[in-house]
Design an enzyme around this catalytic site. Structure first.
Site, short mmCIF file in Angstrom:
data_model
loop_
_atom_site.label_atom_id
_atom_site.label_comp_id
_atom_site.label_asym_id
_atom_site.label_seq_id
_atom_site.Cartn_x
_atom_site.Cartn_y
_atom_site.Cartn_z
N ILE A 101 -95.81 -72.18 83.24
CA ILE A 101 -94.59 -72.40 84.02
C ILE A 101 -93.57 -71.49 83.33
O ILE A 101 -93.06 -71.83 82.27
CB ILE A 101 -94.17 -73.87 84.04
CG1 ILE A 101 -95.24 -74.72 84.71
CG2 ILE A 101 -92.82 -74.03 84.74
CD1 ILE A 101 -94.97 -76.21 84.71
N PRO A 102 -93.31 -70.33 83.91
CA PRO A 102 -92.69 -69.22 83.18
C PRO A 102 -91.20 -69.35 82.90
O PRO A 102 -90.37 -68.59 83.43
CB PRO A 102 -92.99 -68.02 84.08
CG PRO A 102 -93.03 -68.61 85.45
CD PRO A 102 -93.64 -69.97 85.29
N CYS A 103 -90.85 -70.27 82.03
CA CYS A 103 -89.43 -70.45 81.66
C CYS A 103 -88.90 -69.24 80.89
O CYS A 103 -87.68 -69.06 80.81
CB CYS A 103 -89.24 -71.74 80.88
SG CYS A 103 -90.30 -71.92 79.44
N HIS A 104 -89.79 -68.41 80.37
CA HIS A 104 -89.34 -67.20 79.66
C HIS A 104 -88.68 -66.20 80.60
O HIS A 104 -87.97 -65.31 80.15
CB HIS A 104 -90.50 -66.53 78.91
CG HIS A 104 -91.62 -66.07 79.79
ND1 HIS A 104 -92.61 -66.92 80.24
CD2 HIS A 104 -91.90 -64.85 80.30
CE1 HIS A 104 -93.45 -66.24 80.98
NE2 HIS A 104 -93.05 -64.98 81.04
#
Length: 162
Positions: free
Chosen positions: A122-125
């Site tokens: 879950i690409p919070c970056h």
């Protein structure tokens, strides 16, 4: 509950799962893998590590294994919106707040981002400040920067070969 370590280019990741789904991927500061993947671990762990390998080699842009992400309704809406941010691109906390229909909840989006137990997947970056600055990342800003540069370089390689 099962746990294994995965040696990634950004350090050892600790992966937790049930027999059916991945529950968490955590950054560690350890230099060595302490719990290696074994043949008798559930297939979901093998699939997760295979897909992480593909991601780090630049052969995967999204993850398809089953995962659990438990949280409040608001947190889940934020995490779902994060999965819609395309590979190698960024969006702002404000954009995510607007996407989920909570325009004034920018700080709450940041808080939900911080509670994401499945970074990379879950690409919070990919979430940055309105000014374009890299801010707040549970794994450290150096990892956030590394992940963004990794994705952009791989995407550029794909475009170059077309």
């Amino acid at each position: 509950m099962y746990q294994v370590d995965y040696q990634s280019p950004i350090g050892v990741l600790e992966i937790s799962s049930t027999s059916e789904a991945i529950d968490a991927i955590r950054f560690t500061e350890r230099k060595e893998v302490e719990r290696a993947l074994e043949t008798d671990h559930p297939p979901i762990l093998h699939t997760c590590i295979e897909q992480l390998n593909e991601y780090f080699y630049g052969d995967r842009m999204e993850f398809t294994f089953l995962y659990n992400y438990e949280g409040t309704e608001f947190q889940q809406s934020v995490w779902q919106a994060l999965t819609q941010v395309p590979y190698a691109t960024t969006a702002t906390y404000k954009h995510i707040a607007e996407t989920i229909g909570k325009n004034r909840a920018v700080r709450a989006v940041g808080s939900a981002n911080n509670k994401n137990r499945l970074p990379i997947v879950i690409p919070c970056h990919r979430i940055i400040s309105v000014g374009g600055k890299l801010t707040g990342y549970a794994g450290g800003l150096w990892r956030k920067e590394w992940l963004l540069q990794h994705e952009r370089a791989k995407l550029q390689n794909i475009k170059t070969t077309l």
